[in-house]
Design an enzyme around this catalytic site. Structure first.
Site, short mmCIF file in Angstrom:
data_model
loop_
_atom_site.label_atom_id
_atom_site.label_comp_id
_atom_site.label_asym_id
_atom_site.label_seq_id
_atom_site.Cartn_x
_atom_site.Cartn_y
_atom_site.Cartn_z
CB SER A 1 0.99 0.24 9.70
OG SER A 1 -0.03 -0.17 10.59
CE1 TYR B 1 -2.02 -1.76 6.01
CE2 TYR B 1 -1.92 -2.00 8.39
CZ TYR B 1 -1.86 -1.21 7.26
OH TYR B 1 -1.61 0.15 7.38
CE LYS C 1 -8.98 4.37 6.17
NZ LYS C 1 -7.95 4.49 7.22
#
Length: 306
Positions: free
Chosen positions: A117, A140, A179
């Site tokens: 990411s 994250y 999502k």
């Protein structure tokens, strides 16, 4: 060719599954998902098998290693909600599970293409380069950075296995609707504007992102499948655009003039400006994006309206 897609009921995973069946009709494609954020409707039309399981369960990987043989693994399963602050859960699910997968990959001698990411970069000065500074703002992003480090160490020890990591920037497109609150700003703003509601943005809408359309992301994954390479690559457009610009593009495409409500950002870990340097992906993978933000939104609207 036997292919496993973890997170295959999710946004990117389901698109890969369907593209594989189009491009490689004789391949055996298996989806692995726990359906915590993926959705069965993303797999309508998919012809392969679905395995239900949680990637953080070591016994699942032991069972897979004993009962299956895969040539390629697309590893897209993860906790992707960047607002989750449970550090142990995030690290166990994203980073530790990756170790279980790679142990299986050694047994299978399988190529692995996994999702990292842009969150690994945090708020470093753009353009962000793969070998440049990495200062994640939340757990994250940190979990994805540790995945990348696991990958690099793995490559040093297992030079016979191909391993490709993709640092996705802001992906939008078909299949993301399930999502919920973590769907892209393109999707969120479309839903608001199309229904006649106010567009809501953090003050003052000038935060910038490198938005990449799902079809370009799938293109990158197919290139990784076909190329005999390893490494970590930025997957993006190489351009940054503001949230205000998304509103402007949607206004033109939907022929409306929405009211915009600006409010304070509640997060102290928010990335203000992301923009990728994609020269490495271009040179090594042959990746170049086909969709500008305008082109991607225009193509996406056709799907959303349908």
């Amino acid at each position: 060719m036997r292919v496993l897609i973890t997170g295959g009921a999710g946004f990117i995973g389901s698109n890969i599954a369907k593209q594989l069946e189009r491009s490689y009709p004789n391949a055996k494609v298996y989806v692995l998902d726990d359906f915590s954020s993926g959705h069965f409707k993303n797999l309508i039309g998919f012809r392969g098998e679905v395995i239900t399981g949680n990637i953080s369960d070591p016994s699942l990987w032991e069972w897979l290693a004993q009962n299956y043989q895969f040539d390629v693994v697309f590893h897209k399963a993860a906790i992707t909600d960047t607002t989750i602050m449970d550090q142990a859960l995030m690290m166990k699910t994203n980073a530790d599970s990756f170790r279980h997968l790679l142990k299986c990959a050694v047994k299978w001698k399988a190529k692995v293409i996994y999702a990292s990411s842009a969150g690994v970069y945090g708020n470093v000065e753009p353009p962000m380069r793969e070998e440049g500074p990495q200062e994640p703002e939340n757990v994250y992003g940190f979990s994805k950075l540790i995945m990348d480090r696991i990958a690099l160490n793995f490559l040093e020890e297992h030079k016979d296995i191909k391993l490709i990591g993709f640092r996705y920037f802001n992906v939008y497109g078909e299949g993301e609707s399930y999502k919920g609150k973590t769907a892209s700003m393109v999707y969120q703003l479309y839903k608001k504007i199309a229904s006649g509601e106010k567009a809501r943005l953090f003050k003052w809408g000038e935060q910038r992102r490198d938005f990449v359309y799902i079809k370009d992301v799938i293109k990158a994954n197919m290139l990784a499948l076909e190329k005999d390479v390893s490494g970590i690559f930025n997957i993006a457009t190489g351009e940054s655009r503001s949230f205000n610009e998304i509103v402007d593009i949607l206004s033109i495409e939907l022929n409306t003039k929405p009211e915009v409500e600006y409010f304070d950002c509640p997060y102290d870990f928010y990335q203000q400006h992301t923009q990728a340097d994609i020269s490495k992906a271009r040179e090594v993978l042959g990746y170049t994006p086909d969709f500008s933000l305008e082109d991607g939104i225009r193509d996406y609207i056709k799907v959303l309206r349908a």
